[in-house]
Design an enzyme around this catalytic site. Structure first.
Site, PDB file in Angstrom:
ATOM      1  N   LYS A 248      -3.332  45.884  32.386  1.00  0.00           N
ATOM      2  CA  LYS A 248      -2.864  44.601  32.922  1.00  0.00           C
ATOM      3  C   LYS A 248      -2.255  44.831  34.303  1.00  0.00           C
ATOM      4  O   LYS A 248      -1.318  45.610  34.458  1.00  0.00           O
ATOM      5  CB  LYS A 248      -1.823  43.981  31.976  1.00  0.00           C
ATOM      6  CG  LYS A 248      -1.082  42.759  32.557  1.00  0.00           C
ATOM      7  CD  LYS A 248      -0.098  42.134  31.568  1.00  0.00           C
ATOM      8  CE  LYS A 248       0.779  41.065  32.204  1.00  0.00           C
ATOM      9  NZ  LYS A 248       1.763  40.478  31.266  1.00  0.00           N
ATOM     10  N   ASP A 253       4.718  38.185  38.162  1.00  0.00           N
ATOM     11  CA  ASP A 253       4.651  37.185  37.093  1.00  0.00           C
ATOM     12  C   ASP A 253       5.825  36.216  37.211  1.00  0.00           C
ATOM     13  O   ASP A 253       6.930  36.493  36.752  1.00  0.00           O
ATOM     14  CB  ASP A 253       4.669  37.900  35.724  1.00  0.00           C
ATOM     15  CG  ASP A 253       4.490  36.922  34.569  1.00  0.00           C
ATOM     16  OD1 ASP A 253       4.193  35.739  34.832  1.00  0.00           O
ATOM     17  OD2 ASP A 253       4.634  37.357  33.402  1.00  0.00           O
ATOM     18  N   LYS A 260       9.458  31.244  34.719  1.00  0.00           N
ATOM     19  CA  LYS A 260      10.537  32.088  34.207  1.00  0.00           C
ATOM     20  C   LYS A 260      11.877  31.636  34.810  1.00  0.00           C
ATOM     21  O   LYS A 260      11.910  30.988  35.851  1.00  0.00           O
ATOM     22  CB  LYS A 260      10.256  33.554  34.573  1.00  0.00           C
ATOM     23  CG  LYS A 260       9.135  34.183  33.766  1.00  0.00           C
ATOM     24  CD  LYS A 260       9.003  35.660  34.054  1.00  0.00           C
ATOM     25  CE  LYS A 260       7.841  36.281  33.299  1.00  0.00           C
ATOM     26  NZ  LYS A 260       8.035  36.322  31.840  1.00  0.00           N
ATOM     27  N   ASP A 271       5.034  43.996  36.303  1.00  0.00           N
ATOM     28  CA  ASP A 271       4.028  43.462  35.390  1.00  0.00           C
ATOM     29  C   ASP A 271       2.633  44.029  35.690  1.00  0.00           C
ATOM     30  O   ASP A 271       1.672  43.723  35.000  1.00  0.00           O
ATOM     31  CB  ASP A 271       4.018  41.929  35.452  1.00  0.00           C
ATOM     32  CG  ASP A 271       3.724  41.304  34.099  1.00  0.00           C
ATOM     33  OD1 ASP A 271       3.847  42.008  33.084  1.00  0.00           O
ATOM     34  OD2 ASP A 271       3.329  40.125  34.068  1.00  0.00           O
ATOM     35  N   ASP A 331       2.890  31.430  30.947  1.00  0.00           N
ATOM     36  CA  ASP A 331       3.586  32.721  31.041  1.00  0.00           C
ATOM     37  C   ASP A 331       2.963  33.754  30.095  1.00  0.00           C
ATOM     38  O   ASP A 331       3.327  34.922  30.126  1.00  0.00           O
ATOM     39  CB  ASP A 331       5.077  32.524  30.728  1.00  0.00           C
ATOM     40  CG  ASP A 331       5.931  33.685  31.211  1.00  0.00           C
ATOM     41  OD1 ASP A 331       5.393  34.535  31.963  1.00  0.00           O
ATOM     42  OD2 ASP A 331       7.125  33.743  30.849  1.00  0.00           O
ATOM     43  N   GLU A 333       0.109  35.029  30.410  1.00  0.00           N
ATOM     44  CA  GLU A 333      -1.051  35.176  31.298  1.00  0.00           C
ATOM     45  C   GLU A 333      -1.763  36.516  31.141  1.00  0.00           C
ATOM     46  O   GLU A 333      -2.946  36.635  31.425  1.00  0.00           O
ATOM     47  CB  GLU A 333      -0.602  35.002  32.766  1.00  0.00           C
ATOM     48  CG  GLU A 333       0.011  36.234  33.448  1.00  0.00           C
ATOM     49  CD  GLU A 333       1.289  36.748  32.779  1.00  0.00           C
ATOM     50  OE1 GLU A 333       1.949  35.965  32.080  1.00  0.00           O
ATOM     51  OE2 GLU A 333       1.614  37.936  32.955  1.00  0.00           O
ATOM     52  N   ARG A 335      -2.706  38.276  28.521  1.00  0.00           N
ATOM     53  CA  ARG A 335      -3.825  38.281  27.575  1.00  0.00           C
ATOM     54  C   ARG A 335      -5.032  37.553  28.150  1.00  0.00           C
ATOM     55  O   ARG A 335      -6.172  37.872  27.836  1.00  0.00           O
ATOM     56  CB  ARG A 335      -3.368  37.666  26.244  1.00  0.00           C
ATOM     57  CG  ARG A 335      -2.919  36.240  26.351  1.00  0.00           C
ATOM     58  CD  ARG A 335      -2.015  35.818  25.210  1.00  0.00           C
ATOM     59  NE  ARG A 335      -0.709  36.474  25.272  1.00  0.00           N
ATOM     60  CZ  ARG A 335       0.260  36.312  24.380  1.00  0.00           C
ATOM     61  NH1 ARG A 335       0.068  35.540  23.330  1.00  0.00           N
ATOM     62  NH2 ARG A 335       1.399  36.938  24.517  1.00  0.00           N
TER      63      ARG A 335
HETATM   64  N1  BES Z   1       5.136  39.891  31.733  1.00  0.00           N
HETATM   65  C1  BES Z   1       5.676  39.300  30.587  1.00  0.00           C
HETATM   66  C2  BES Z   1       6.211  40.291  29.560  1.00  0.00           C
HETATM   67  C3  BES Z   1       7.298  41.231  29.992  1.00  0.00           C
HETATM   68  C4  BES Z   1       8.570  41.055  29.513  1.00  0.00           C
HETATM   69  C5  BES Z   1       7.037  42.306  30.797  1.00  0.00           C
HETATM   70  C6  BES Z   1       9.565  41.939  29.867  1.00  0.00           C
HETATM   71  C7  BES Z   1       8.038  43.189  31.155  1.00  0.00           C
HETATM   72  C8  BES Z   1       9.313  43.001  30.680  1.00  0.00           C
HETATM   73  C9  BES Z   1       4.637  38.407  29.895  1.00  0.00           C
HETATM   74  O1  BES Z   1       3.629  37.896  30.692  1.00  0.00           O
HETATM   75  C10 BES Z   1       5.396  37.246  29.335  1.00  0.00           C
HETATM   76  O2  BES Z   1       5.903  36.464  30.085  1.00  0.00           O
HETATM   77  N2  BES Z   1       5.509  37.194  28.014  1.00  0.00           N
HETATM   78  C11 BES Z   1       6.276  36.214  27.324  1.00  0.00           C
HETATM   79  C12 BES Z   1       5.628  35.947  25.999  1.00  0.00           C
HETATM   80  C13 BES Z   1       4.672  34.835  25.989  1.00  0.00           C
HETATM   81  C14 BES Z   1       4.191  34.609  24.589  1.00  0.00           C
HETATM   82  C15 BES Z   1       5.164  33.582  26.611  1.00  0.00           C
HETATM   83  C16 BES Z   1       7.655  36.735  27.006  1.00  0.00           C
HETATM   84  O3  BES Z   1       7.883  37.919  27.034  1.00  0.00           O
HETATM   85  O4  BES Z   1       8.520  35.903  26.727  1.00  0.00           O
HETATM   86 ZN    ZN Z   2       3.200  39.060  32.419  1.00  0.00          ZN
HETATM   87 ZN    ZN Z   3       4.137  36.074  31.692  1.00  0.00          ZN
END
Ligand code: BES
Ligand code: ZN
Ligand code: ZN
Length: 488
Positions: A248, A253, A260, A271, A331, A333, A335
């Site tokens: 990835k 992000d 966020k 990310d 968010d 994204e 996957r």
């Molecule tokens: N890039 C984030 C995940 C992440 C979290 C990376 C902490 C590094 C440190 C990912 O794209 C994301 O935003 N994931 C969401 C989950 C999703 C189901 C909305 C999250 O972690 O809340």
């Molecule tokens: Zn991400």
């Molecule tokens: Zn994200």
């Protein structure tokens, strides 16, 4: 910690490290000053404990505790090596010899010291500007007096350098490490190491139906791309099954319209850590591992930004394999772009197995913390090989499940699946369940979620605060050893 480290046997060290087990019995040939130091009551020979001695007319000595011989595994060796290397940096010595004897695997011992030197020579000064401290670091020349140890030292140091490729890239700010920067970096690395590099972008991405990338990356002025690197051994035949490594690579992000928060967003330059780790893996593959089968790297690269033309919750997109996805959360994204790379791998690369690595979910950090990465797999055999690589590399992993109940969380009323269930449950398994729709059952596959392990806040062991390069040493060991799913 060091300006440069050179592995180089030399005759006149100014410091010698002597390994000592907790029985504290050194050879009678050691200088009396050394014998005396070792017998000091405060020195117990515990792992990482150190005592100094200054024998007359000889290099100063650092006696290094190794603990009990029968307990000295790879993990302890790395801890001990890190403690010693940190001490060397404090002492500002420049020529060091390491003398460790009577271990069953001298090469592994050397490798752990080499990794410690490599990992600890990584510094974070590039963007400090006028805040940068004057460089007080030493140029270190280091050697081992056992041939296998010396070989391991070289090997480990070079592995550390590959991990540092990943760390430097992950650390580079998002205004600099843009999608094009990542592509240029890959092209340059390919040229230097004899890899093939292709970058699929613009109309070609659309023609190839890389829908996740064009959707997620649509709002950024830095256009998305799929970076493809290929390592081919000399005797490879056309269409030979390849190991496919997918990382990835979200250069930043923001969360998109599912934005966020002001505390959740900072740090999201990392990310791209999955892709950075895959570049580090290819660095090690081309320079060092040189497997006898092809290895293909795929980096789905995009910036998840906000603008009038950004994708939105409620959008439905159609993938190359015909699957439709209802976007519920912009968010989630990672996957969406990984799915493109999985489709590409399945359709075009004849994968022996697929390994993807991603900072996919905060949920994996909630579940496992930062001590180990979570992985999911459809193959027990491949999982066993990964567990073994984790033991050898000390990059820890823990298997998590994809249950039918997790798959059910992705049910959609308007498309085949949604990209994220807003009920807040099982985020890491949800991510893996989503990805599994893009991998045929017969293709061995591992998905490694490194959201927790790709960075550290601690100044400890091999690491200083910042990116860890997690995955590079792990996969180097996976590709080095026999891989059961490739021997059928
Ligand atoms: N890039 C984030 C995940 C992440 C979290 C990376 C902490 C590094 C440190 C990912 O794209 C994301 O935003 N994931 C969401 C989950 C999703 C189901 C909305 C999250 O972690 O809340
Ligand atoms: Zn991400
Ligand atoms: Zn994200």
């Amino acid at each position: 910690m060091f300006r440069s480290v050179k592995i180089d046997p030399h005759r006149t060290p100014d410091l010698e490290i002597i390994g000592d087990f907790s029985d504290r019995e050194l050879s009678a040939a050691e200088a009396p000053e050394v014998q005396e130091a070792v017998l000091r009551p405060e020195f117990k020979g515990k792992p990482g404990q150190m005592v100094e001695a200054f024998p007359a007319g000889a290099p100063r000595i650092l006696v290094l505790g190794l603990g009990a011989k029968e307990d000295l595994d790879e993990k302890t060796l790395r801890e001990v090596a890190a403690a010693a290397v940190r001490k060397l940096a404090q002492l500002k010595v420049t020529r060091v010899n390491i003398r460790i004897t009577s271990l069953p695997d001298m090469q592994m011992a050397g490798r752990c010291f080499g990794e410690a030197l490599g990992m600890l020579s990584w510094r974070l000064t590039d963007f400090q500007g006028s805040g940068a401290k004057e460089d007080e670091t030493a140029e270190l020349m280091i050697s081992g007096n056992d041939e296998s140890f010396q070989k391991g030292l070289e090997y480990g140091f070079r592995l550390g350098e590959s991990a540092n490729v990943a760390r430097t890239l992950a650390y580079t700010p998002p205004n600099i490490a843009t999608t094009n920067y990542m592509a240029d970096y890959a092209r340059q690395m390919a040229m230097e190491l004899g890899l093939k590099c292709d970058v699929i972008q613009g109309d070609d991405l659309i023609a190839e139906q890389m829908t996740g990338l064009t959707t997620v990356g649509g709002a950024s002025e830095h256009k998305p791309c799929l970076i493809r690197l290929e390592y081919k051994p000399e005797n490879a035949y056309e269409g030979e099954p390849a190991v496919v490594l997918i990382g990835k690579t979200i250069t930043y992000d923001t969360g998109g319209y599912s934005l966020k928060s002001k505390t959740g967003m900072p740090g999201m330059k990392v990310d791209k850590s999955g892709g950075c780790a895959v570049l580090g893996m290819m660095h090690a593959v081309a320079r060092q591992i040189k497997p006898r089968y092809p290895v293909v790297a795929l980096l789905p690269t995009a910036e998840n930004s906000v603008a009038g033309n950004a994708y939105r919750p409620d959008d439905v997109i159609t993938y190359r394999n015909g699957l439709t996805v209802e976007v519920t959360n912009t968010d989630a994204e990672g996957r969406l772009v990984l799915a493109d790379a999985l489709c590409w791998a399945v359709d075009k690369e004849n994968p022996a197995f697929i390994f993807d690595i991603a900072t996919l979910t905060g949920g994996v950090v909630t579940a496992l913390g930062k001590a180990c990465a979570g992985y999911f797999s459809n193959s027990d055999m491949l999982s066993a090989d990964l567990e073994e690589a984790a033991r050898v590399s000390s990059e820890k992993v823990w298997r998590l499940p994809i249950l039918q109940e997790h798959r059910d969380l992705l049910k959609s009323k308007v498309a085949d699946i949604i990209n994220s269930n807003l009920n807040g449950q099982a985020h890491a398994p949800q991510g893996a369940a989503f990805l599994s729709h893009f991998v045929p059952d017969k293709t061995p596959w591992i998905h490694l979620d490194v959201a927790g392990t790709s960075t550290t806040a601690d100044d400890n062991g091999f690491f200083i605060p910042g990116p860890t390069g997690f995955g590079v040493r792990l996969v180097a060991d996976l590709l080095r050893g026999p891989i059961s799913v490739m021997m059928e």
